[in-house]
Design a protein around this motif. Sequence first.
Motif, PDB file in Angstrom:
ATOM      1  N   HIS A  50       0.801  -1.229   0.000  1.00 37.73           N
ATOM      2  CA  HIS A  50       0.000   0.000   0.000  1.00 37.73           C
ATOM      3  C   HIS A  50       0.834   1.279   0.000  1.00 37.73           C
ATOM      4  CE1 HIS A  50       0.783  -0.573   4.301  1.00 37.73           C
ATOM      5  NE2 HIS A  50       0.621   0.733   4.420  1.00 37.73           N
ATOM      6  N   LEU A  51       2.093   1.220   0.347  1.00 34.11           N
ATOM      7  CA  LEU A  51       2.926   2.423   0.369  1.00 34.11           C
ATOM      8  C   LEU A  51       3.512   2.777  -1.005  1.00 34.11           C
ATOM      9  CD1 LEU A  51       4.792   1.947   3.766  1.00 34.11           C
ATOM     10  CD2 LEU A  51       2.799   3.395   3.266  1.00 34.11           C
ATOM     11  N   LEU A  52       3.383   1.883  -1.967  1.00 31.85           N
ATOM     12  CA  LEU A  52       3.880   2.175  -3.318  1.00 31.85           C
ATOM     13  C   LEU A  52       3.038   3.268  -3.964  1.00 31.85           C
ATOM     14  CD1 LEU A  52       4.395  -1.459  -4.702  1.00 31.85           C
ATOM     15  CD2 LEU A  52       6.165   0.132  -3.939  1.00 31.85           C
ATOM     16  N   ASP A  53       3.653   4.031  -4.880  1.00 31.76           N
ATOM     17  CA  ASP A  53       2.840   4.984  -5.640  1.00 31.76           C
ATOM     18  C   ASP A  53       1.956   4.197  -6.612  1.00 31.76           C
ATOM     19  OD1 ASP A  53       4.142   4.599  -8.258  1.00 31.76           O
ATOM     20  OD2 ASP A  53       5.789   5.806  -7.505  1.00 31.76           O
ATOM     21  N   SER A  54       0.989   4.866  -7.199  1.00 39.84           N
ATOM     22  CA  SER A  54      -0.010   4.166  -8.031  1.00 39.84           C
ATOM     23  C   SER A  54       0.615   3.394  -9.183  1.00 39.84           C
ATOM     24  CB  SER A  54      -1.037   5.165  -8.576  1.00 39.84           C
ATOM     25  OG  SER A  54      -1.804   5.692  -7.531  1.00 39.84           O
ATOM     26  N   GLU A  55       1.576   3.990  -9.870  1.00 41.82           N
ATOM     27  CA  GLU A  55       2.187   3.312 -11.015  1.00 41.82           C
ATOM     28  C   GLU A  55       2.926   2.051 -10.577  1.00 41.82           C
ATOM     29  OE1 GLU A  55       5.127   4.122 -14.825  1.00 41.82           O
ATOM     30  OE2 GLU A  55       4.932   5.660 -13.291  1.00 41.82           O
ATOM     31  N   ALA A  56       3.753   2.163  -9.564  1.00 47.43           N
ATOM     32  CA  ALA A  56       4.499   1.001  -9.070  1.00 47.43           C
ATOM     33  C   ALA A  56       3.551  -0.056  -8.518  1.00 47.43           C
ATOM     34  CB  ALA A  56       5.510   1.431  -7.999  1.00 47.43           C
TER      35      ALA A  56
END
Length: 85
Positions: A50-56
């Motif tokens: 959940h801490l990843l940005d949307s693209e990643a």
Amino acid sequence: ALPLSKAVKARRLASGDKLIIYTDGLIEARNKQAQQFGLHGLNEFVQRHHLLDSEAFNIRLIGDLEAFSENNFHDDVLLMTLTVK
């Protein structure tokens, strides 16, 4: 499908929250043992990443889904993730 009046619920999103929009092909993807990725698989993924940005987040989820199903999809998969700033 639910009637729109029953499907829509108001939620207040906070900074960092994600809104994940997907088609049923994502959760209905199956592995060789015919097990579905399911909501359980999606929830586990969200908890871990959940801490990843949307693209990643999307790239990682599609990669995990391809590995799970051995890239053998029987339905379309659409995924869109929005992260609240």
